[in-house]
Design a protein around this motif. Sequence first.
Motif, PDB file in Angstrom:
ATOM      1  N   TYR A  92      27.962  -3.565-129.357  1.00  0.00           N
ATOM      2  CA  TYR A  92      28.266  -2.138-129.199  1.00  0.00           C
ATOM      3  C   TYR A  92      29.762  -1.867-129.181  1.00  0.00           C
ATOM      4  N   LEU A  93      30.561  -2.905-129.321  1.00  0.00           N
ATOM      5  CA  LEU A  93      31.998  -2.700-129.523  1.00  0.00           C
ATOM      6  C   LEU A  93      32.285  -2.292-130.972  1.00  0.00           C
ATOM      7  N   CYS A  94      31.289  -2.433-131.848  1.00  0.00           N
ATOM      8  CA  CYS A  94      31.444  -1.953-133.231  1.00  0.00           C
ATOM      9  C   CYS A  94      31.670  -0.445-133.218  1.00  0.00           C
ATOM     10  N   LYS A  95      32.719  -0.013-133.907  1.00  0.00           N
ATOM     11  CA  LYS A  95      33.070   1.413-133.940  1.00  0.00           C
ATOM     12  C   LYS A  95      32.333   2.157-135.055  1.00  0.00           C
ATOM     13  N   GLN A  96      31.471   1.443-135.759  1.00  0.00           N
ATOM     14  CA  GLN A  96      30.659   2.038-136.835  1.00  0.00           C
ATOM     15  C   GLN A  96      31.517   2.728-137.898  1.00  0.00           C
ATOM     16  N   CYS A  97      32.601   2.050-138.276  1.00  0.00           N
ATOM     17  CA  CYS A  97      33.459   2.614-139.310  1.00  0.00           C
ATOM     18  C   CYS A  97      32.795   2.527-140.681  1.00  0.00           C
ATOM     19  N   GLY A  98      31.752   1.684-140.799  1.00  0.00           N
ATOM     20  CA  GLY A  98      31.015   1.579-142.051  1.00  0.00           C
ATOM     21  C   GLY A  98      31.593   0.573-143.029  1.00  0.00           C
ATOM     22  N   HIS A  99      32.573  -0.195-142.579  1.00  0.00           N
ATOM     23  CA  HIS A  99      33.197  -1.164-143.481  1.00  0.00           C
ATOM     24  C   HIS A  99      32.300  -2.380-143.715  1.00  0.00           C
ATOM     25  N   CYS A 100      31.341  -2.589-142.835  1.00  0.00           N
ATOM     26  CA  CYS A 100      30.428  -3.724-143.019  1.00  0.00           C
ATOM     27  C   CYS A 100      29.034  -3.356-142.518  1.00  0.00           C
ATOM     28  N   SER A 101      28.084  -4.259-142.727  1.00  0.00           N
ATOM     29  CA  SER A 101      26.674  -3.988-142.413  1.00  0.00           C
ATOM     30  C   SER A 101      26.392  -3.894-140.925  1.00  0.00           C
ATOM     31  N   ILE A 102      27.334  -4.323-140.099  1.00  0.00           N
ATOM     32  CA  ILE A 102      27.100  -4.294-138.652  1.00  0.00           C
ATOM     33  C   ILE A 102      26.854  -2.862-138.173  1.00  0.00           C
ATOM     34  N   ALA A 103      27.523  -1.901-138.799  1.00  0.00           N
ATOM     35  CA  ALA A 103      27.361  -0.506-138.363  1.00  0.00           C
ATOM     36  C   ALA A 103      25.899  -0.081-138.433  1.00  0.00           C
ATOM     37  N   ARG A 104      25.227  -0.426-139.515  1.00  0.00           N
ATOM     38  CA  ARG A 104      23.812  -0.051-139.669  1.00  0.00           C
ATOM     39  C   ARG A 104      22.935  -0.855-138.715  1.00  0.00           C
ATOM     40  N   MET A 105      23.315  -2.099-138.464  1.00  0.00           N
ATOM     41  CA  MET A 105      22.525  -2.924-137.541  1.00  0.00           C
ATOM     42  C   MET A 105      22.622  -2.380-136.116  1.00  0.00           C
ATOM     43  N   ARG A 106      23.825  -1.935-135.746  1.00  0.00           N
ATOM     44  CA  ARG A 106      23.983  -1.319-134.425  1.00  0.00           C
ATOM     45  C   ARG A 106      23.129  -0.055-134.329  1.00  0.00           C
ATOM     46  N   GLU A 107      23.114   0.719-135.404  1.00  0.00           N
ATOM     47  CA  GLU A 107      22.317   1.946-135.440  1.00  0.00           C
ATOM     48  C   GLU A 107      20.827   1.631-135.233  1.00  0.00           C
ATOM     49  N   LEU A 108      20.360   0.561-135.895  1.00  0.00           N
ATOM     50  CA  LEU A 108      18.951   0.172-135.744  1.00  0.00           C
ATOM     51  C   LEU A 108      18.658  -0.293-134.328  1.00  0.00           C
ATOM     52  N   ALA A 109      19.577  -1.067-133.765  1.00  0.00           N
ATOM     53  CA  ALA A 109      19.374  -1.567-132.395  1.00  0.00           C
ATOM     54  C   ALA A 109      19.261  -0.402-131.422  1.00  0.00           C
ATOM     55  N   GLU A 110      20.103   0.612-131.627  1.00  0.00           N
ATOM     56  CA  GLU A 110      20.048   1.789-130.754  1.00  0.00           C
ATOM     57  C   GLU A 110      18.769   2.581-130.993  1.00  0.00           C
ATOM     58  N   LYS A 111      18.415   2.736-132.240  1.00  0.00           N
ATOM     59  CA  LYS A 111      17.244   3.536-132.581  1.00  0.00           C
ATOM     60  C   LYS A 111      15.977   2.969-131.958  1.00  0.00           C
ATOM     61  N   TYR A 112      15.844   1.641-132.007  1.00  0.00           N
ATOM     62  CA  TYR A 112      14.614   1.004-131.506  1.00  0.00           C
ATOM     63  C   TYR A 112      14.792   0.389-130.125  1.00  0.00           C
ATOM     64  N   GLN A 113      16.027   0.484-129.588  1.00  0.00           N
ATOM     65  CA  GLN A 113      16.297  -0.023-128.234  1.00  0.00           C
ATOM     66  C   GLN A 113      16.015  -1.520-128.111  1.00  0.00           C
ATOM     67  N   VAL A 114      16.283  -2.267-129.183  1.00  0.00           N
ATOM     68  CA  VAL A 114      16.087  -3.715-129.138  1.00  0.00           C
ATOM     69  C   VAL A 114      17.413  -4.386-128.800  1.00  0.00           C
ATOM     70  N   ARG A 115      17.320  -5.609-128.288  1.00  0.00           N
ATOM     71  CA  ARG A 115      18.528  -6.358-127.962  1.00  0.00           C
ATOM     72  C   ARG A 115      19.134  -6.887-129.261  1.00  0.00           C
ATOM     73  N   CYS A 116      20.433  -6.759-129.402  1.00  0.00           N
ATOM     74  CA  CYS A 116      21.099  -7.181-130.637  1.00  0.00           C
ATOM     75  C   CYS A 116      22.263  -8.098-130.280  1.00  0.00           C
ATOM     76  N   VAL A 117      22.286  -9.254-130.925  1.00  0.00           N
ATOM     77  CA  VAL A 117      23.332 -10.236-130.643  1.00  0.00           C
ATOM     78  C   VAL A 117      23.958 -10.699-131.955  1.00  0.00           C
ATOM     79  N   VAL A 118      25.279 -10.746-131.969  1.00  0.00           N
ATOM     80  CA  VAL A 118      26.013 -11.345-133.079  1.00  0.00           C
ATOM     81  C   VAL A 118      26.398 -12.759-132.646  1.00  0.00           C
ATOM     82  N   ALA A 119      25.791 -13.738-133.286  1.00  0.00           N
ATOM     83  CA  ALA A 119      25.991 -15.127-132.870  1.00  0.00           C
ATOM     84  C   ALA A 119      27.106 -15.765-133.688  1.00  0.00           C
ATOM     85  N   GLY A 120      28.018 -16.401-132.993  1.00  0.00           N
ATOM     86  CA  GLY A 120      29.124 -17.071-133.663  1.00  0.00           C
ATOM     87  C   GLY A 120      28.748 -18.426-134.214  1.00  0.00           C
ATOM     88  N   GLY A 121      27.593 -18.943-133.814  1.00  0.00           N
ATOM     89  CA  GLY A 121      27.167 -20.260-134.286  1.00  0.00           C
ATOM     90  C   GLY A 121      25.733 -20.546-133.892  1.00  0.00           C
TER      91      GLY A 121
END
Length: 156
Positions: free
Chosen positions: A50-79
Amino acid sequence: MIKQWIINCNNAMTRRRHVHVHVRPEQLLLLLPHCMQWNGCIENLKEDVYLCKQCGHCSIARMRELAEKYQVRCVVAGGGRRAIAEVRRQETSAVVAVACEKELIAGIFATLPKPVLAVTNSRPCGDCCNTCVDPDRVEEAIRCLLENPGETDGHI
Ligand code: SF4
């Protein structure tokens, strides 16, 4: 092709199980690879998507939107280690995972017996850099696993 076949088999089996595997939003993990974040972005998404500012430069913005829409837990894993730790958490009952074929297959085996729907990313800039995903495929996978995904038309 063999890797994609294994992923397709897993997804088909998970979908066949889905009548028994409907989970609540807080039990569903949306797991994303760090390479999906634009490589010029300074936000620390491994800490919190949720630190993503949803600037739309990458796909994370849409993934954050989906996580919020469905209230699911969303994790960006570094490895892989972080990803496995997240899927093995007690509250995780099902997973929608986005990654390359190699990482998805490793994740599917690490996640067993929990159901996982795997969505292969696209790599227009090559492996592990600015990867993308079709948000409609991710949303369809989320809706497939949720016990009550709502009456929306499936599009964000
Ligand atoms: S959409 Fe989010 S993660 Fe992607 S570049 Fe913009 S702020 Fe960063």
